[in-house]
Design a protein around this motif. Structure first.
Motif, PDB file in Angstrom:
ATOM      1  N   MET A  78      14.822 -75.464 -14.768  1.00  0.00           N
ATOM      2  CA  MET A  78      16.029 -75.349 -13.945  1.00  0.00           C
ATOM      3  C   MET A  78      15.847 -76.175 -12.674  1.00  0.00           C
ATOM      4  SD  MET A  78      17.963 -71.981 -12.430  1.00  0.00           S
ATOM      5  CE  MET A  78      18.334 -71.307 -14.024  1.00  0.00           C
ATOM      6  N   THR A  79      16.912 -76.789 -12.254  1.00  0.00           N
ATOM      7  CA  THR A  79      16.900 -77.621 -11.054  1.00  0.00           C
ATOM      8  C   THR A  79      16.613 -76.769  -9.818  1.00  0.00           C
ATOM      9  OG1 THR A  79      18.524 -79.081 -12.068  1.00  0.00           O
ATOM     10  CG2 THR A  79      18.281 -79.257  -9.688  1.00  0.00           C
ATOM     11  N   GLN A  80      15.762 -77.286  -8.939  1.00  0.00           N
ATOM     12  CA  GLN A  80      15.439 -76.622  -7.673  1.00  0.00           C
ATOM     13  C   GLN A  80      16.104 -77.412  -6.538  1.00  0.00           C
ATOM     14  OE1 GLN A  80      13.434 -73.834  -7.397  1.00  0.00           O
ATOM     15  NE2 GLN A  80      13.210 -73.789  -9.614  1.00  0.00           N
ATOM     16  N   ILE A  81      16.923 -76.758  -5.753  1.00  0.00           N
ATOM     17  CA  ILE A  81      17.584 -77.416  -4.620  1.00  0.00           C
ATOM     18  C   ILE A  81      17.208 -76.670  -3.354  1.00  0.00           C
ATOM     19  CG2 ILE A  81      19.782 -78.068  -3.562  1.00  0.00           C
ATOM     20  CD1 ILE A  81      20.973 -78.151  -6.387  1.00  0.00           C
ATOM     21  N   LYS A  82      16.809 -77.441  -2.341  1.00  0.00           N
ATOM     22  CA  LYS A  82      16.481 -76.845  -1.045  1.00  0.00           C
ATOM     23  C   LYS A  82      17.287 -77.550   0.030  1.00  0.00           C
ATOM     24  CE  LYS A  82      11.822 -75.644  -2.419  1.00  0.00           C
ATOM     25  NZ  LYS A  82      10.425 -76.012  -2.415  1.00  0.00           N
ATOM     26  N   VAL A  83      17.851 -76.759   0.936  1.00  0.00           N
ATOM     27  CA  VAL A  83      18.515 -77.291   2.119  1.00  0.00           C
ATOM     28  C   VAL A  83      17.680 -76.831   3.305  1.00  0.00           C
ATOM     29  CG1 VAL A  83      20.606 -77.316   3.510  1.00  0.00           C
ATOM     30  CG2 VAL A  83      20.786 -77.206   1.012  1.00  0.00           C
ATOM     31  N   ASN A 138      18.430 -73.236  -8.815  1.00  0.00           N
ATOM     32  CA  ASN A 138      17.923 -72.331  -7.787  1.00  0.00           C
ATOM     33  C   ASN A 138      18.172 -73.013  -6.453  1.00  0.00           C
ATOM     34  OD1 ASN A 138      16.952 -70.389  -9.542  1.00  0.00           O
ATOM     35  ND2 ASN A 138      14.926 -71.297  -9.663  1.00  0.00           N
ATOM     36  N   VAL A 139      19.000 -72.404  -5.618  1.00  0.00           N
ATOM     37  CA  VAL A 139      19.319 -72.988  -4.316  1.00  0.00           C
ATOM     38  C   VAL A 139      18.644 -72.154  -3.236  1.00  0.00           C
ATOM     39  CG1 VAL A 139      21.148 -73.711  -2.751  1.00  0.00           C
ATOM     40  CG2 VAL A 139      21.546 -73.767  -5.214  1.00  0.00           C
ATOM     41  N   GLU A 140      17.897 -72.844  -2.391  1.00  0.00           N
ATOM     42  CA  GLU A 140      17.158 -72.171  -1.325  1.00  0.00           C
ATOM     43  C   GLU A 140      17.523 -72.802   0.004  1.00  0.00           C
ATOM     44  OE1 GLU A 140      12.454 -71.254  -0.318  1.00  0.00           O
ATOM     45  OE2 GLU A 140      12.969 -72.360  -2.122  1.00  0.00           O
ATOM     46  N   LYS A 141      17.804 -71.953   0.992  1.00  0.00           N
ATOM     47  CA  LYS A 141      18.091 -72.460   2.337  1.00  0.00           C
ATOM     48  C   LYS A 141      16.892 -72.116   3.206  1.00  0.00           C
ATOM     49  CE  LYS A 141      21.904 -72.723   5.588  1.00  0.00           C
ATOM     50  NZ  LYS A 141      21.084 -73.378   6.527  1.00  0.00           N
ATOM     51  N   ILE A 142      16.249 -73.133   3.741  1.00  0.00           N
ATOM     52  CA  ILE A 142      15.055 -72.934   4.554  1.00  0.00           C
ATOM     53  C   ILE A 142      15.403 -73.185   6.013  1.00  0.00           C
ATOM     54  CG2 ILE A 142      12.696 -73.724   4.994  1.00  0.00           C
ATOM     55  CD1 ILE A 142      12.590 -74.485   1.992  1.00  0.00           C
ATOM     56  N   GLU A 143      15.349 -72.114   6.818  1.00  0.00           N
ATOM     57  CA  GLU A 143      15.702 -72.219   8.233  1.00  0.00           C
ATOM     58  C   GLU A 143      14.503 -72.027   9.148  1.00  0.00           C
ATOM     59  OE1 GLU A 143      18.931 -69.464   8.903  1.00  0.00           O
ATOM     60  OE2 GLU A 143      20.365 -70.769   7.916  1.00  0.00           O
ATOM     61  N   ASP A 144      13.383 -71.574   8.590  1.00  0.00           N
ATOM     62  CA  ASP A 144      12.190 -71.306   9.377  1.00  0.00           C
ATOM     63  C   ASP A 144      11.509 -72.631   9.771  1.00  0.00           C
ATOM     64  OD1 ASP A 144      10.106 -69.441  10.409  1.00  0.00           O
ATOM     65  OD2 ASP A 144       8.879 -70.518   8.942  1.00  0.00           O
ATOM     66  N   ILE A 145      11.313 -72.833  11.067  1.00  0.00           N
ATOM     67  CA  ILE A 145      10.744 -74.083  11.578  1.00  0.00           C
ATOM     68  C   ILE A 145       9.365 -74.358  10.982  1.00  0.00           C
ATOM     69  CG2 ILE A 145       9.954 -75.310  13.653  1.00  0.00           C
ATOM     70  CD1 ILE A 145      12.980 -75.062  13.590  1.00  0.00           C
ATOM     71  N   GLU A 146       8.518 -73.335  10.915  1.00  0.00           N
ATOM     72  CA  GLU A 146       7.172 -73.540  10.367  1.00  0.00           C
ATOM     73  C   GLU A 146       7.220 -73.944   8.904  1.00  0.00           C
ATOM     74  OE1 GLU A 146       4.430 -70.380  11.204  1.00  0.00           O
ATOM     75  OE2 GLU A 146       4.860 -70.459  13.359  1.00  0.00           O
ATOM     76  N   GLU A 147       8.132 -73.347   8.164  1.00  0.00           N
ATOM     77  CA  GLU A 147       8.293 -73.700   6.744  1.00  0.00           C
ATOM     78  C   GLU A 147       8.781 -75.149   6.612  1.00  0.00           C
ATOM     79  OE1 GLU A 147       8.114 -73.037   2.663  1.00  0.00           O
ATOM     80  OE2 GLU A 147       7.389 -71.713   4.234  1.00  0.00           O
ATOM     81  N   MET A 148       9.719 -75.548   7.487  1.00  0.00           N
ATOM     82  CA  MET A 148      10.235 -76.925   7.453  1.00  0.00           C
ATOM     83  C   MET A 148       9.137 -77.930   7.778  1.00  0.00           C
ATOM     84  SD  MET A 148      14.105 -76.923   8.946  1.00  0.00           S
ATOM     85  CE  MET A 148      13.947 -75.811  10.312  1.00  0.00           C
ATOM     86  N   MET A 149       8.231 -77.566   8.679  1.00  0.00           N
ATOM     87  CA  MET A 149       7.152 -78.472   9.075  1.00  0.00           C
ATOM     88  C   MET A 149       6.249 -78.821   7.893  1.00  0.00           C
ATOM     89  SD  MET A 149       7.827 -79.189  12.074  1.00  0.00           S
ATOM     90  CE  MET A 149       6.659 -79.632  13.326  1.00  0.00           C
ATOM     91  N   LYS A 150       6.149 -77.922   6.927  1.00  0.00           N
ATOM     92  CA  LYS A 150       5.330 -78.178   5.736  1.00  0.00           C
ATOM     93  C   LYS A 150       5.837 -79.398   4.964  1.00  0.00           C
ATOM     94  CE  LYS A 150       4.125 -73.340   5.024  1.00  0.00           C
ATOM     95  NZ  LYS A 150       4.356 -72.164   4.181  1.00  0.00           N
ATOM     96  N   TYR A 151       7.121 -79.698   5.117  1.00  0.00           N
ATOM     97  CA  TYR A 151       7.727 -80.825   4.399  1.00  0.00           C
ATOM     98  C   TYR A 151       7.681 -82.125   5.217  1.00  0.00           C
ATOM     99  CZ  TYR A 151       9.361 -77.268   1.180  1.00  0.00           C
ATOM    100  OH  TYR A 151       9.415 -76.236   0.283  1.00  0.00           O
ATOM    101  N   ASN A 152       7.118 -82.041   6.424  1.00  0.00           N
ATOM    102  CA  ASN A 152       6.936 -83.220   7.265  1.00  0.00           C
ATOM    103  C   ASN A 152       8.255 -83.937   7.572  1.00  0.00           C
ATOM    104  OD1 ASN A 152       5.339 -84.878   8.810  1.00  0.00           O
ATOM    105  ND2 ASN A 152       4.836 -86.247   7.134  1.00  0.00           N
ATOM    106  N   LEU A 169      18.353 -82.474   2.295  1.00  0.00           N
ATOM    107  CA  LEU A 169      18.667 -82.009   0.948  1.00  0.00           C
ATOM    108  C   LEU A 169      17.537 -82.455   0.029  1.00  0.00           C
ATOM    109  CD1 LEU A 169      20.566 -80.894  -1.280  1.00  0.00           C
ATOM    110  CD2 LEU A 169      21.498 -83.213  -1.456  1.00  0.00           C
ATOM    111  N   MET A 170      16.892 -81.479  -0.597  1.00  0.00           N
ATOM    112  CA  MET A 170      15.827 -81.787  -1.555  1.00  0.00           C
ATOM    113  C   MET A 170      16.251 -81.294  -2.932  1.00  0.00           C
ATOM    114  SD  MET A 170      12.370 -80.722   0.489  1.00  0.00           S
ATOM    115  CE  MET A 170      11.263 -81.412  -0.711  1.00  0.00           C
ATOM    116  N   ILE A 171      16.066 -82.149  -3.924  1.00  0.00           N
ATOM    117  CA  ILE A 171      16.322 -81.754  -5.307  1.00  0.00           C
ATOM    118  C   ILE A 171      15.034 -81.980  -6.074  1.00  0.00           C
ATOM    119  CG2 ILE A 171      17.671 -82.192  -7.406  1.00  0.00           C
ATOM    120  CD1 ILE A 171      19.977 -83.071  -5.565  1.00  0.00           C
ATOM    121  N   ASP A 172      14.535 -80.922  -6.701  1.00  0.00           N
ATOM    122  CA  ASP A 172      13.264 -80.961  -7.433  1.00  0.00           C
ATOM    123  C   ASP A 172      12.152 -81.590  -6.588  1.00  0.00           C
ATOM    124  OD1 ASP A 172      14.324 -79.655  -9.646  1.00  0.00           O
ATOM    125  OD2 ASP A 172      15.032 -81.522 -10.532  1.00  0.00           O
ATOM    126  N   ASP A 173      12.037 -81.120  -5.349  1.00  0.00           N
ATOM    127  CA  ASP A 173      10.987 -81.533  -4.406  1.00  0.00           C
ATOM    128  C   ASP A 173      11.037 -83.001  -3.989  1.00  0.00           C
ATOM    129  OD1 ASP A 173       9.876 -79.027  -3.925  1.00  0.00           O
ATOM    130  OD2 ASP A 173       8.675 -79.134  -5.747  1.00  0.00           O
TER     131      ASP A 173
END
Length: 77
Positions: free
Chosen positions: A1-6, A33-47, A54-58
């Motif tokens: 299944m497609t993974q989407i992150k905002v 699977n749609v995920e909304k990431i608002e946590d600053i520390e979590e966002m920092m992991k993605y550099n 918008l991320m689709i399948d990483d």
């Protein structure tokens, strides 16, 4: 299944991008699977430095601006 992150802190652009993702999924009848990431520390992991992202399948597809519904539909096909 497609993974989407905002990724974004919850600003209006981030909310619009998230809404556009949901609209694009409706138009394409694709389940994801749609995920909304608002946590600053979590966002920092993605550099990332600019939001929304918008991320689709990483893979980062759009960053620093609102992803349009038509663009998202094209990414999903």
């Amino acid at each position: 299944m497609t993974q989407i992150k905002v990724l974004g802190p919850g600003c209006p652009k981030c909310k619009t991008t998230y809404s556009n993702v949901l609209e694009a999924l409706k138009l394409t009848n694709i389940e994801a699977n749609v995920e909304k990431i608002e946590d600053i520390e979590e966002m920092m992991k993605y550099n990332i430095l600019t939001t929304p992202v918008l991320m689709i399948d990483d893979q980062i597809k759009v960053k620093g601006r609102i992803a349009q519904v038509s663009e998202i539909v094209a990414f999903l096909k």
